[in-house]
Design a protein around this motif. Structure first.
Motif, PDB file in Angstrom:
ATOM      1  N   THR A 196       0.856  -1.196   0.000  1.00 53.84           N
ATOM      2  CA  THR A 196       0.000   0.000   0.000  1.00 53.84           C
ATOM      3  C   THR A 196       0.890   1.243   0.000  1.00 53.84           C
ATOM      4  O   THR A 196       2.086   1.163   0.276  1.00 53.84           O
ATOM      5  N   LEU A 197       0.273   2.380  -0.315  1.00 51.20           N
ATOM      6  CA  LEU A 197       1.028   3.626  -0.390  1.00 51.20           C
ATOM      7  C   LEU A 197       1.478   4.065   0.995  1.00 51.20           C
ATOM      8  O   LEU A 197       0.720   3.956   1.951  1.00 51.20           O
ATOM      9  N   VAL A 198       2.708   4.571   1.080  1.00 53.34           N
ATOM     10  CA  VAL A 198       3.190   5.146   2.340  1.00 53.34           C
ATOM     11  C   VAL A 198       2.808   6.622   2.314  1.00 53.34           C
ATOM     12  O   VAL A 198       3.280   7.379   1.468  1.00 53.34           O
ATOM     13  N   ARG A 199       1.909   7.038   3.201  1.00 55.19           N
ATOM     14  CA  ARG A 199       1.433   8.423   3.185  1.00 55.19           C
ATOM     15  C   ARG A 199       2.046   9.248   4.305  1.00 55.19           C
ATOM     16  O   ARG A 199       1.995  10.472   4.284  1.00 55.19           O
ATOM     17  N   GLU A 200       2.623   8.559   5.322  1.00 56.12           N
ATOM     18  CA  GLU A 200       3.170   9.271   6.475  1.00 56.12           C
ATOM     19  C   GLU A 200       4.324  10.176   6.058  1.00 56.12           C
ATOM     20  O   GLU A 200       5.199   9.758   5.287  1.00 56.12           O
ATOM     21  N   GLY A 201       4.330  11.400   6.578  1.00 53.17           N
ATOM     22  CA  GLY A 201       5.438  12.318   6.342  1.00 53.17           C
ATOM     23  C   GLY A 201       5.446  12.931   4.951  1.00 53.17           C
ATOM     24  O   GLY A 201       6.383  13.635   4.592  1.00 53.17           O
ATOM     25  N   VAL A 202       4.444  12.661   4.153  1.00 53.79           N
ATOM     26  CA  VAL A 202       4.393  13.240   2.812  1.00 53.79           C
ATOM     27  C   VAL A 202       3.266  14.290   2.795  1.00 53.79           C
ATOM     28  O   VAL A 202       2.122  13.960   3.115  1.00 53.79           O
ATOM     29  N   PRO A 203       3.588  15.555   2.461  1.00 56.97           N
ATOM     30  CA  PRO A 203       2.516  16.560   2.427  1.00 56.97           C
ATOM     31  C   PRO A 203       1.469  16.200   1.368  1.00 56.97           C
ATOM     32  O   PRO A 203       1.800  15.574   0.358  1.00 56.97           O
ATOM     33  N   SER A 204       0.224  16.589   1.632  1.00 57.83           N
ATOM     34  CA  SER A 204      -0.855  16.217   0.707  1.00 57.83           C
ATOM     35  C   SER A 204      -1.383  17.419  -0.054  1.00 57.83           C
ATOM     36  O   SER A 204      -1.359  18.538   0.441  1.00 57.83           O
ATOM     37  N   ILE A 205      -1.884  17.155  -1.248  1.00 60.30           N
ATOM     38  CA  ILE A 205      -2.496  18.201  -2.089  1.00 60.30           C
ATOM     39  C   ILE A 205      -3.783  17.633  -2.686  1.00 60.30           C
ATOM     40  O   ILE A 205      -4.041  16.427  -2.595  1.00 60.30           O
ATOM     41  N   VAL A 206      -4.567  18.512  -3.313  1.00 65.04           N
ATOM     42  CA  VAL A 206      -5.706  18.035  -4.097  1.00 65.04           C
ATOM     43  C   VAL A 206      -5.127  17.467  -5.393  1.00 65.04           C
ATOM     44  O   VAL A 206      -4.260  18.097  -6.021  1.00 65.04           O
ATOM     45  N   ASN A 207      -5.573  16.277  -5.786  1.00 65.04           N
ATOM     46  CA  ASN A 207      -5.125  15.689  -7.050  1.00 65.04           C
ATOM     47  C   ASN A 207      -5.222  16.758  -8.155  1.00 65.04           C
ATOM     48  O   ASN A 207      -6.295  17.343  -8.346  1.00 65.04           O
ATOM     49  N   LEU A 241     -18.472  15.483 -11.945  1.00 62.41           N
ATOM     50  CA  LEU A 241     -17.167  15.683 -12.574  1.00 62.41           C
ATOM     51  C   LEU A 241     -16.073  15.008 -11.760  1.00 62.41           C
ATOM     52  O   LEU A 241     -16.089  15.055 -10.520  1.00 62.41           O
ATOM     53  N   CYS A 242     -15.141  14.382 -12.454  1.00 60.70           N
ATOM     54  CA  CYS A 242     -13.971  13.764 -11.815  1.00 60.70           C
ATOM     55  C   CYS A 242     -12.741  14.195 -12.605  1.00 60.70           C
ATOM     56  O   CYS A 242     -12.849  14.618 -13.757  1.00 60.70           O
ATOM     57  N   GLY A 243     -11.568  14.000 -12.001  1.00 58.37           N
ATOM     58  CA  GLY A 243     -10.336  14.158 -12.756  1.00 58.37           C
ATOM     59  C   GLY A 243     -10.172  12.927 -13.646  1.00 58.37           C
ATOM     60  O   GLY A 243     -10.785  11.888 -13.401  1.00 58.37           O
ATOM     61  N   LYS A 244      -9.297  13.034 -14.648  1.00 53.00           N
ATOM     62  CA  LYS A 244      -9.026  11.881 -15.528  1.00 53.00           C
ATOM     63  C   LYS A 244      -8.485  10.720 -14.707  1.00 53.00           C
ATOM     64  O   LYS A 244      -8.865   9.576 -14.874  1.00 53.00           O
ATOM     65  N   GLN A 245      -7.558  11.043 -13.800  1.00 54.54           N
ATOM     66  CA  GLN A 245      -6.947   9.999 -12.975  1.00 54.54           C
ATOM     67  C   GLN A 245      -6.328  10.637 -11.741  1.00 54.54           C
ATOM     68  O   GLN A 245      -6.116  11.850 -11.708  1.00 54.54           O
ATOM     69  N   ALA A 246      -6.061   9.802 -10.737  1.00 53.85           N
ATOM     70  CA  ALA A 246      -5.374  10.301  -9.549  1.00 53.85           C
ATOM     71  C   ALA A 246      -3.883  10.079  -9.757  1.00 53.85           C
ATOM     72  O   ALA A 246      -3.484   9.033 -10.289  1.00 53.85           O
TER      73      ALA A 246
END
Ligand SMILES: Cc1cc2nc3c(=O)[nH]c(=O)nc-3n(C[C@H](O)[C@H](O)[C@H](O)COP(=O)(O)OP(=O)(O)OC[C@H]3O[C@@H](n4cnc5c(N)ncnc54)[C@H](O)[C@@H]3O)c2cc1C
Length: 260
Positions: free
Chosen positions: A24-35, A115-120
Motif C-alpha cells: 500500500t502507499l506510504v502516506r506518512e510524512g508526505v505533504p498532501s495536495i488536491v489531485n 465531474l472527476c479528474g481523468k486519474q489520480a
C-alpha cells in the motif's frame, strides 16, 4: 445546473513510496495536495455554474485529514463540501471507492453532472470516474478538454491520442477531465476566510447505506500482488558542452548505432 465534483487528496509527489510488506502507499510524512486533475474538475464546475447557474458540491472519500482537500475547494469558491469517512472504507480498491462515492452521490440526491479528474496521480488507474457512472447507471464521457451546455444537452470535446472528438450527452452524466481543459483559479482571500471557518459535513458508511460487501478491504475484489520498479533499459548518458558540440556529438552517436 447542480454539479458534484469528486476530489481525491494525494501525496504531493510523483515519487510515491510503497510499503513492500503491505503493497500500500506510504502516506506518512508526505505533504498532501488536491489531485491536480481534480482542481481542473473544480474549475470546470465553477465555470459551468457561472454560465448556467446552480451549485457546486465537492466530495472526497478519505481519512479525516482529507477535509483539508475540501477546504482548498471551498477556498476556490465551491458551495458545499462533504467528507465521506469511516473506518469501514479503509483499504478500498477502485471497485469499492467508486461504489462508496456513488452511494454518497445517491444520498445527496440532487445533481445534474458529476465531474472527476481523468486519474489520480497516486493510484493512476483512471477507473473511479467510469466506475461511478456504472454504479449510477449514467452516461459517461472521459478525457474532456472542453465542456459546454447547449439546448439542454452537454457538449464535450474529448482529447484522444491522435484526434479530438466532440460528443453530446443528456444529463445527468459523469465526465472526467484532462488538465488541458482549463487553468484552475487561485483561492481568493474571501474564499480562504470562508474555508478557515467552514465546518465540513461527514457521511458515514451507515448514513450512505453502504453495502459492506462492496466496501473497504473486504469489499475490494482486487488486491495488489506485487509492486516493483522496472529495471532501466540500456544506459543513459548526459551530453555536455556548447549546443553545437552536443548536437554534433549526438548525431555522431546516432550514426554509430545506425539509427540515422
Ligand atoms: C488493487 C488495489 C488495491 C488497493 N489497495 C489500497 C489499500 O489497501 N490502501 C490504500 O490506501 N489504497 C489502496 N489502493 C488505492 C485506492 O484504491 C485508490 O487510490 C482508489 O481506488 C482510487 O483509485 P485511483 O487512485 O487509481 O483513482 P483514479 O481512478 O485514477 O481517479 C480518477 C478520479 O476519481 C476521483 N477519485 C478517486 N479517488 C477518489 C476518492 N477517494 N474520493 C473522491 N474522488 C476520488 C477523482 O476525481 C480522480 O481524479 C488500491 C488500489 C488498487 C488498484
Amino acid at each position: 445546473m447542480d454539479i458534484i465534483v469528486c476530489i481525491k487528496q494525494v501525496p504531493d509527489t510523483t515519487e510515491v513510496k510503497i510499503n513492500p510488506e503491505t503493497n500500500t502507499l506510504v502516506r506518512e510524512g508526505v505533504p498532501s495536495i488536491v489531485n491536480p486533475f481534480d482542481e481542473n474538475a473544480i474549475e470546470a464546475a465553477l465555470q459551468l455554474k457561472e454560465q448556467n447557474g446552480g451549485t457546486v458540491t465537492v466530495i472526497t472519500m478519505g481519512p479525516p485529514q482529507a477535509a483539508e482537500a475540501l477546504k482548498t475547494a471551498i477556498a476556490m469558491g465551491v458551495d458545499d463540501a462533504i467528507l465521506i469517512s469511516d473506518r469501514a472504507f479503509a483499504g478500498s480498491d477502485t471497485w469499492a471507492t467508486s461504489y462508496t462515492l456513488s452511494q454518497a452521490i445517491k444520498k445527496i440526491g440532487k445533481y445534474d453532472l458529476i465531474l472527476c479528474g481523468k486519474q489520480a496521480i497516486d493510484g493512476d488507474t483512471a477507473q473511479v470516474g467510469p466506475g461511478i457512472g456504472e454504479w449510477l447507471g449514467l452516461p459517461q464521457v472521459t478525457f474532456a478538454s472542453k465542456i459546454t451546455f447547449e439546448n439542454g444537452k452537454l457538449k464535450v470535446e474529448r482529447m484522444l491520442e491522435e484526434v479530438n472528438e466532440v460528443v453530446e450527452c443528456p444529463l445527468p452524466a459523469v465526465v472526467t477531465v484532462v488538465k488541458q481543459i482549463n487553468e484552475p483559479r487561485l483561492p481568493s482571500l474571501k474564499g480562504l476566510m470562508r474555508a478557515k471557518k467552514a465546518e465540513i459535513k461527514s457521511f458515514s458508511a451507515q448514513f450512505i447505506e453502504s453495502d459492506l460487501d462492496n466496501t473497504g478491504l473486504k469489499g475490494s475484489p482486487t488486491s495488489v500482488v506485487k509492486i516493483f520498479t522496472p529495471p532501466v533499459k540500456g544506459s543513459s548518458q548526459m551530453l555536455s558542452g556548447e549546443p553545437e558540440e552536443m548536437v554534433n556529438s549526438l548525431l555522431g552517436k546516432l550514426k554509430e548505432q545506425k539509427l540515422i
